[in-house]
Design a protein around this motif. Structure first.
Motif, PDB file in Angstrom:
ATOM      1  N   GLY A  33       4.211  62.191   0.679  1.00 26.32           N
ATOM      2  CA  GLY A  33       4.943  62.144  -0.581  1.00 26.32           C
ATOM      3  C   GLY A  33       5.507  60.794  -0.972  1.00 26.32           C
ATOM      4  O   GLY A  33       6.052  60.644  -2.069  1.00 26.32           O
ATOM      5  N   HIS A  34       5.372  59.770  -0.109  1.00 24.61           N
ATOM      6  CA  HIS A  34       5.899  58.446  -0.447  1.00 24.61           C
ATOM      7  C   HIS A  34       4.946  57.726  -1.404  1.00 24.61           C
ATOM      8  O   HIS A  34       3.730  57.802  -1.261  1.00 24.61           O
ATOM      9  N   SER A  35       5.505  57.047  -2.404  1.00 26.93           N
ATOM     10  CA  SER A  35       4.697  56.300  -3.376  1.00 26.93           C
ATOM     11  C   SER A  35       5.304  54.926  -3.615  1.00 26.93           C
ATOM     12  O   SER A  35       6.522  54.743  -3.520  1.00 26.93           O
ATOM     13  N   THR A  36       4.447  53.971  -3.916  1.00 27.67           N
ATOM     14  CA  THR A  36       4.868  52.621  -4.272  1.00 27.67           C
ATOM     15  C   THR A  36       4.219  52.250  -5.587  1.00 27.67           C
ATOM     16  O   THR A  36       3.006  52.427  -5.750  1.00 27.67           O
ATOM     17  N   THR A  37       4.994  51.738  -6.539  1.00 23.09           N
ATOM     18  CA  THR A  37       4.458  51.389  -7.852  1.00 23.09           C
ATOM     19  C   THR A  37       4.755  49.935  -8.190  1.00 23.09           C
ATOM     20  O   THR A  37       5.886  49.471  -8.047  1.00 23.09           O
ATOM     21  N   ASN A  38       3.726  49.229  -8.617  1.00 29.02           N
ATOM     22  CA  ASN A  38       3.866  47.871  -9.133  1.00 29.02           C
ATOM     23  C   ASN A  38       3.409  47.865 -10.588  1.00 29.02           C
ATOM     24  O   ASN A  38       2.284  48.285 -10.883  1.00 29.02           O
ATOM     25  N   SER A  39       4.266  47.420 -11.480  1.00 27.03           N
ATOM     26  CA  SER A  39       3.908  47.294 -12.894  1.00 27.03           C
ATOM     27  C   SER A  39       3.895  45.812 -13.234  1.00 27.03           C
ATOM     28  O   SER A  39       4.828  45.075 -12.892  1.00 27.03           O
ATOM     29  N   PHE A  40       2.830  45.378 -13.909  1.00 24.53           N
ATOM     30  CA  PHE A  40       2.702  43.953 -14.205  1.00 24.53           C
ATOM     31  C   PHE A  40       1.816  43.728 -15.421  1.00 24.53           C
ATOM     32  O   PHE A  40       1.049  44.610 -15.836  1.00 24.53           O
ATOM     33  N   THR A  41       1.941  42.542 -15.975  1.00 21.82           N
ATOM     34  CA  THR A  41       1.080  42.085 -17.070  1.00 21.82           C
ATOM     35  C   THR A  41       0.327  40.862 -16.587  1.00 21.82           C
ATOM     36  O   THR A  41       0.935  39.940 -16.017  1.00 21.82           O
ATOM     37  N   VAL A  42      -0.980  40.858 -16.771  1.00 25.60           N
ATOM     38  CA  VAL A  42      -1.788  39.722 -16.321  1.00 25.60           C
ATOM     39  C   VAL A  42      -1.262  38.434 -16.945  1.00 25.60           C
ATOM     40  O   VAL A  42      -1.042  38.349 -18.155  1.00 25.60           O
ATOM     41  N   GLY A  43      -1.031  37.428 -16.097  1.00 26.93           N
ATOM     42  CA  GLY A  43      -0.561  36.137 -16.571  1.00 26.93           C
ATOM     43  C   GLY A  43       0.946  36.010 -16.693  1.00 26.93           C
ATOM     44  O   GLY A  43       1.455  34.947 -17.069  1.00 26.93           O
ATOM     45  N   THR A  44       1.681  37.075 -16.371  1.00 31.11           N
ATOM     46  CA  THR A  44       3.142  37.063 -16.480  1.00 31.11           C
ATOM     47  C   THR A  44       3.766  37.389 -15.130  1.00 31.11           C
ATOM     48  O   THR A  44       3.340  38.341 -14.463  1.00 31.11           O
ATOM     49  N   GLU A  45       4.752  36.639 -14.731  1.00 28.51           N
ATOM     50  CA  GLU A  45       5.415  36.896 -13.448  1.00 28.51           C
ATOM     51  C   GLU A  45       6.075  38.275 -13.459  1.00 28.51           C
ATOM     52  O   GLU A  45       6.669  38.687 -14.454  1.00 28.51           O
ATOM     53  N   ALA A  46       5.955  38.978 -12.330  1.00 33.98           N
ATOM     54  CA  ALA A  46       6.508  40.333 -12.238  1.00 33.98           C
ATOM     55  C   ALA A  46       7.050  40.586 -10.840  1.00 33.98           C
ATOM     56  O   ALA A  46       6.680  39.901  -9.878  1.00 33.98           O
ATOM     57  N   ASP A  47       7.931  41.553 -10.734  1.00 36.29           N
ATOM     58  CA  ASP A  47       8.454  41.975  -9.429  1.00 36.29           C
ATOM     59  C   ASP A  47       7.396  42.841  -8.757  1.00 36.29           C
ATOM     60  O   ASP A  47       6.884  43.802  -9.349  1.00 36.29           O
ATOM     61  N   MET A  48       7.083  42.526  -7.514  1.00 35.22           N
ATOM     62  CA  MET A  48       6.026  43.226  -6.782  1.00 35.22           C
ATOM     63  C   MET A  48       6.523  43.661  -5.417  1.00 35.22           C
ATOM     64  O   MET A  48       7.595  43.235  -4.956  1.00 35.22           O
ATOM     65  N   GLU A  49       5.717  44.486  -4.763  1.00 40.60           N
ATOM     66  CA  GLU A  49       6.031  44.926  -3.404  1.00 40.60           C
ATOM     67  C   GLU A  49       4.797  44.760  -2.535  1.00 40.60           C
ATOM     68  O   GLU A  49       3.682  45.105  -2.950  1.00 40.60           O
ATOM     69  N   THR A  50       4.965  44.232  -1.330  1.00 43.10           N
ATOM     70  CA  THR A  50       3.832  43.935  -0.464  1.00 43.10           C
ATOM     71  C   THR A  50       3.292  45.170   0.247  1.00 43.10           C
ATOM     72  O   THR A  50       3.849  46.266   0.167  1.00 43.10           O
ATOM     73  N   PHE A  51       2.215  44.928   0.976  1.00 40.44           N
ATOM     74  CA  PHE A  51       1.572  45.944   1.808  1.00 40.44           C
ATOM     75  C   PHE A  51       2.576  46.569   2.768  1.00 40.44           C
ATOM     76  O   PHE A  51       2.528  47.754   3.067  1.00 40.44           O
TER      77      PHE A  51
END
Length: 197
Positions: A126-144
């Motif tokens: 049930g665990h999920s990880t979501t990354n939302s981003f726009t190509v070419g724009t800096e965004a907050d991300m989460e690693t492997f």
């Protein structure tokens, strides 16, 4: 009886001249088989006053993809990977996370709207990880491994490319499958996921 106006164009045996005959028939299907047996080319001409005769329906136009949907959109289930152990050791994952991620049936769900992406990974339990981003724009991300950072995702030759803190990650659709490659100091990890939706 309701009649359809049908023009039969009959080619003479000597192939020199064409004879045009216009006849009226009851539109019940018999004329089609009869005309076909004579080798005739049948051209229906619909009478505008006969409500029971209608023109053949026009072939539907090809439907374009809904606006905003593109190559990556879909749901993909883990199918196979290569060089997992060497890679996770290289990036320093804990032994607990290494075992948890081994042959893990991760389901990756991608929603693409032009250059905007929502990239969600669903893990067993049930665990999920979501990354939302726009190509070419800096965004907050989460690693492997769950570490948060900022990155700018680029599009290069149809591949999404992101520089993570300790590895370079690419993703592309190849043969209808999602192919992801992570590289850290020359160690390459490849994960392939099949499309399920």
């Amino acid at each position: 009886m309701h009649n359809c106006l049908i023009t039969l164009i009959v080619t003479q045996v000597d192939g020199i001249a064409l004879t045009h005959r216009t006849i009226k028939f009851c539109f019940q299907g018999v004329w089609a088989r009869w005309a076909e047996s004579l080798g005739c080319f049948i051209k229906p001409e619909v009478s505008p006053t006969d409500p029971f005769c209608s023109a053949p329906a026009a072939a539907p136009l090809p439907q374009a993809h809904p606006k905003g949907t593109m190559a990556f959109t879909g749901k993909y289930e883990f199918e196979a990977d290569e060089n997992y152990d060497a890679f996770v050791q290289k990036i320093g994952l804990s032994s607990e996370k290494v075992e948890k991620g081994r042959n893990c049936k991760i389901v990756t769900e991608v929603v693409q709207n032009g250059n905007d992406f929502t990239w969600t990974q669903h893990f067993p339990g049930g665990h999920s990880t979501t990354n939302s981003f726009t190509v070419g724009t800096e965004a907050d991300m989460e690693t492997f491994g769950g570490k948060k950072f900022k990155a700018t995702v680029k599009m290069e030759d149809g591949k999404l490319v992101a520089e993570f803190p300790n590895y370079r990650h690419t993703a592309e659709i190849s043969g209808g499958k999602l192919v992801e490659i992570s590289t850290s100091s020359g160690v390459v990890y490849k994960r392939t996921s099949k499309k399920i939706a």
